[in-house]
Design an enzyme around this catalytic site. Structure first.
Site, PDB file in Angstrom:
ATOM      1  N   ARG A 210       0.830  -1.204   0.000  1.00 49.24           N
ATOM      2  CA  ARG A 210       0.000   0.000   0.000  1.00 49.24           C
ATOM      3  C   ARG A 210       0.867   1.259   0.000  1.00 49.24           C
ATOM      4  O   ARG A 210       2.006   1.252   0.451  1.00 49.24           O
ATOM      5  CB  ARG A 210      -0.912   0.024   1.231  1.00 49.24           C
TER       6      ARG A 210
ATOM      7  N   SER B 208      -0.933  -6.881   9.605  1.00 53.07           N
ATOM      8  CA  SER B 208      -0.478  -7.875   8.648  1.00 53.07           C
ATOM      9  C   SER B 208       0.810  -8.526   9.128  1.00 53.07           C
ATOM     10  O   SER B 208       1.736  -7.855   9.592  1.00 53.07           O
ATOM     11  CB  SER B 208      -0.238  -7.204   7.294  1.00 53.07           C
TER      12      SER B 208
ATOM     13  N   LYS C 292      -3.123 -13.104  12.004  1.00 47.98           N
ATOM     14  CA  LYS C 292      -4.579 -13.149  11.827  1.00 47.98           C
ATOM     15  C   LYS C 292      -5.012 -14.285  10.902  1.00 47.98           C
ATOM     16  O   LYS C 292      -5.838 -15.117  11.263  1.00 47.98           O
ATOM     17  CB  LYS C 292      -5.107 -11.824  11.252  1.00 47.98           C
ATOM     18  N   THR C 293      -4.455 -14.273   9.694  1.00 45.03           N
ATOM     19  CA  THR C 293      -4.872 -15.258   8.705  1.00 45.03           C
ATOM     20  C   THR C 293      -4.421 -16.658   9.104  1.00 45.03           C
ATOM     21  O   THR C 293      -5.188 -17.622   9.024  1.00 45.03           O
ATOM     22  CB  THR C 293      -4.306 -14.895   7.321  1.00 45.03           C
TER      23      THR C 293
ATOM     24  N   HIS D 233     -10.420  -4.577  12.156  1.00 49.11           N
ATOM     25  CA  HIS D 233      -9.337  -5.185  11.380  1.00 49.11           C
ATOM     26  C   HIS D 233      -8.989  -6.497  12.077  1.00 49.11           C
ATOM     27  O   HIS D 233      -8.058  -6.563  12.869  1.00 49.11           O
ATOM     28  CB  HIS D 233      -8.140  -4.238  11.333  1.00 49.11           C
TER      29      HIS D 233
ATOM     30  N   ARG E 223       1.837 -12.250  -1.583  1.00 50.54           N
ATOM     31  CA  ARG E 223       0.418 -12.401  -1.215  1.00 50.54           C
ATOM     32  C   ARG E 223      -0.292 -13.454  -2.048  1.00 50.54           C
ATOM     33  O   ARG E 223       0.083 -13.743  -3.185  1.00 50.54           O
ATOM     34  CB  ARG E 223      -0.306 -11.059  -1.424  1.00 50.54           C
TER      35      ARG E 223
ATOM     36  N   LYS F 148      -8.527  -2.418   0.682  1.00 52.81           N
ATOM     37  CA  LYS F 148      -8.426  -1.552   1.847  1.00 52.81           C
ATOM     38  C   LYS F 148      -9.199  -0.250   1.670  1.00 52.81           C
ATOM     39  O   LYS F 148      -9.625   0.366   2.656  1.00 52.81           O
ATOM     40  CB  LYS F 148      -6.957  -1.252   2.159  1.00 52.81           C
TER      41      LYS F 148
ATOM     42  N   ASP G 213      -9.816 -11.028   7.771  1.00 50.34           N
ATOM     43  CA  ASP G 213      -9.236  -9.686   7.876  1.00 50.34           C
ATOM     44  C   ASP G 213     -10.186  -8.554   8.252  1.00 50.34           C
ATOM     45  O   ASP G 213      -9.771  -7.623   8.924  1.00 50.34           O
ATOM     46  CB  ASP G 213      -8.575  -9.337   6.545  1.00 50.34           C
TER      47      ASP G 213
END
Length: 522
Positions: free
Chosen positions: A49, A228, A232-233, A210, A312, A191, A247
């Site tokens: 980003r 990130s 989380k994932t 988030h 990713r 996002k 997410d």
């Protein structure tokens, strides 16, 4: 306005399937098939980003409600309209445009229709994977619809367009439009819509988060907050639990619902042994971003970070066998704040009071892992990211913290701070990062309810309640001071981190109870 003859010359592909988009992307040399049949693409210089290139139109809707800062940068309606017209014109000079009618928000009364217009087939495939698809997609514009216009080949002119570089990501709440140019990184689309929901939902008493979410076989819901790369994932993709999403979620008085229809996982060092659910989900229809392929076999080399640490994979929820079909669930019973402590002084798990939950939510202490943002570099460094996602929250932080407190008071959820970072020392010195199996064992104890009635002791200074034992875990690591070979060195780094917490929290105007819930220097 676009001239009619230009519209005729341009071909529009409407609501294509994943297979159709993959085939067109291959025919247009936008990417290649990896050995696992995922579409592999690269994004050039921008592999993350671009927060310095993100703007929000400042008008009657946003002027007094947005927390204007270096992330939420203002731009005028006039500049936005002029740039939109130029980019729209540029898109219609292309031989084709890819348009899909999708939506975000699995709870019908909070859902938004989204029209996605892209110059690249793989960008449309990305939103096809990440957003929610209707069985009978729209073929025309809908009331209150948002539009994403994504034309990465168009380069903005900072002097003429009022932006900071040749790239721009601009949100216009009055026009319900999102403009993206100059960047091929697909995560900007995801996002941007997340930021839209983060602005709109609080007025409906919904906490946008988030976080990842999953559900146990007894119907118990767990939330996983974190930046990130902090887990989380990985931790929500549990072979023994049903995934909602990885997410972005909303928490209302009725329960939790996903904003998305897919997942966007970091791939660096991905292995089938540690993350089997994610590994198996990366197949035909998925998108691999900036993953290096073996030159002979086309097998993804997930250990190769030569393009970026921020490799990713985007894939739809349908690629995950154990998932919650409704894409939503009831009130959570466990809330996990995933923090990646570089100093090895936070415990692997601590039980938080509601006031401590607000304190650590606002603090958002963790580490920036990999180059998620342009200019971030490839290393790991500490950060305090408010609400565990500061770049995506347009309103003042207190809005989200107050909603968190309200939701916690209306549920039976217990909040835990979980350190997925280092133990026994500082990163780069004597410390070692907690292994995924160790953290998974701790998470399992949390979501199964085993830590609710466990025996606890208080960690001095941080004043955190830490369990004295967890089945299958070496008790030595539960108290961070005991995990260090040099307790005096531990105390020095612990004091340093407490001072950072205290200094960072000075910017928040909250109750004395919340202020007092943080670390206290001994």
């Amino acid at each position: 306005m676009i001239q009619e003859e230009e519209r005729i010359r341009m071909k529009t592909y409407l609501n294509l399937s994943a297979a159709e988009l993959v085939n067109i992307a291959l025919a247009r040399n936008e990417g290649v098939l990896a050995a696992n049949q995922a579409l592999n693409v690269t994004t050039g210089l921008r592999t993350g980003r671009s927060p310095k290139d993100r703007f929000i139109v400042k008008d009657d809707i946003t002027a007094a409600t947005v927390d204007w800062n270096t992330t939420n940068q203002p731009i005028s309606s006039e500049k936005f309209d002029a740039l939109w017209q130029k980019i729209e014109f540029a898109l219609h000079q292309k031989e084709c445009v890819f348009t899909s009618y999708l939506k975000v928000g699995a709870e019908a009364k909070f859902a938004l229709n989204v029209k996605v217009m892209t110059e690249l087939a793989w960008h449309n495939l990305f939103t096809h994977d990440l957003f929610i698809r209707d069985e009978n997609p729209h073929t025309s514009d809908q009331p209150l619809q948002w539009t994403i216009l994504c034309v990465p080949s168009f380069k903005a002119d900072p002097l003429l367009d009022g932006v900071n570089s040749d790239a721009a990501v601009i949100l216009n709440f009055s026009a319900r439009r999102i403009l993206i140019c100059g960047t091929y990184y697909a995560g900007e689309m995801k996002k941007a819509m997340f930021s839209v929901l983060n602005f709109l939902l609080p007025q409906h008493e919904v906490l946008p988060m988030h976080c990842a979410a999953n559900v146990g076989k007894k119907g118990d819901t767990a939330l996983f907050f974190g930046l990130s790369g902090t887990g989380k994932t990985t931790l929500s993709a549990d072979p023994d639990r049903y995934l909602i999403g990885d997410d972005e979620h909303g928490w209302s008085s009725e329960g939790v619902f996903n904003f998305e229809g897919g997942c966007y996982a970091k791939c660096i060092d991905l292995s089938k042994e540690s993350e089997p659910v994610i590994w198996d989900a990366i197949r035909h229809g998925a998108v691999l971003e900036n993953v290096v392929l073996d030159s002979e076999t086309n097998e993804p080399d997930y250990t190769n970070s030569s393009l970026t640490q921020n490799t990713r994979a985007a894939y739809p929820r349908e690629h995950i066998p154990l998932r919650v079909e409704a894409n939503k669930a009831g009130q959570p019973t466990a809330v996990l704040f995933l923090t990646c402590d570089l100093y090895g002084v936070l415990p692997p798990v601590a039980r938080l009071t509601k006031e401590q939950a607000a304190y650590y939510f606002l603090s958002g202490y963790t580490a920036l892992v990999g180059s998620t943002e342009v200019g971030q570099g490839s290393g790991i460094k500490e950060t305090f990211s408010t609400c565990f996602g500061a770049p995506f929250f347009p309103r003042p932080a207190s809005v989200y913290a107050n909603l968190l407190m309200k939701r916690l008071e209306g549920s039976d959820a217990q909040v835990y701070l979980v350190n997925t970072g280092w133990t026994g020392g500082v990163r780069g010195e004597d410390g070692e990062r907690f292994t995924i199996p160790t953290t998974r064992a701790i998470v399992t104890a949390i979501v199964n309810g085993n830590l609710r009635d466990a025996s606890y002791e208080t960690l001095p200074g941080f004043n955190l309640e830490i369990p004295t034992e967890i089945a299958g875990i070496d008790s030595k690591i539960l108290n961070p001071r005991q995990a260090w070979a040099d307790p005096i060195a531990h105390d020095r780094f612990a004091k340093g981190l407490m001072e950072k917490f205290i200094e960072n929290f000075k910017k928040f105007d909250v109750s004395e109870a919340v202020k007092g819930a943080g670390p206290r220097l001994i």
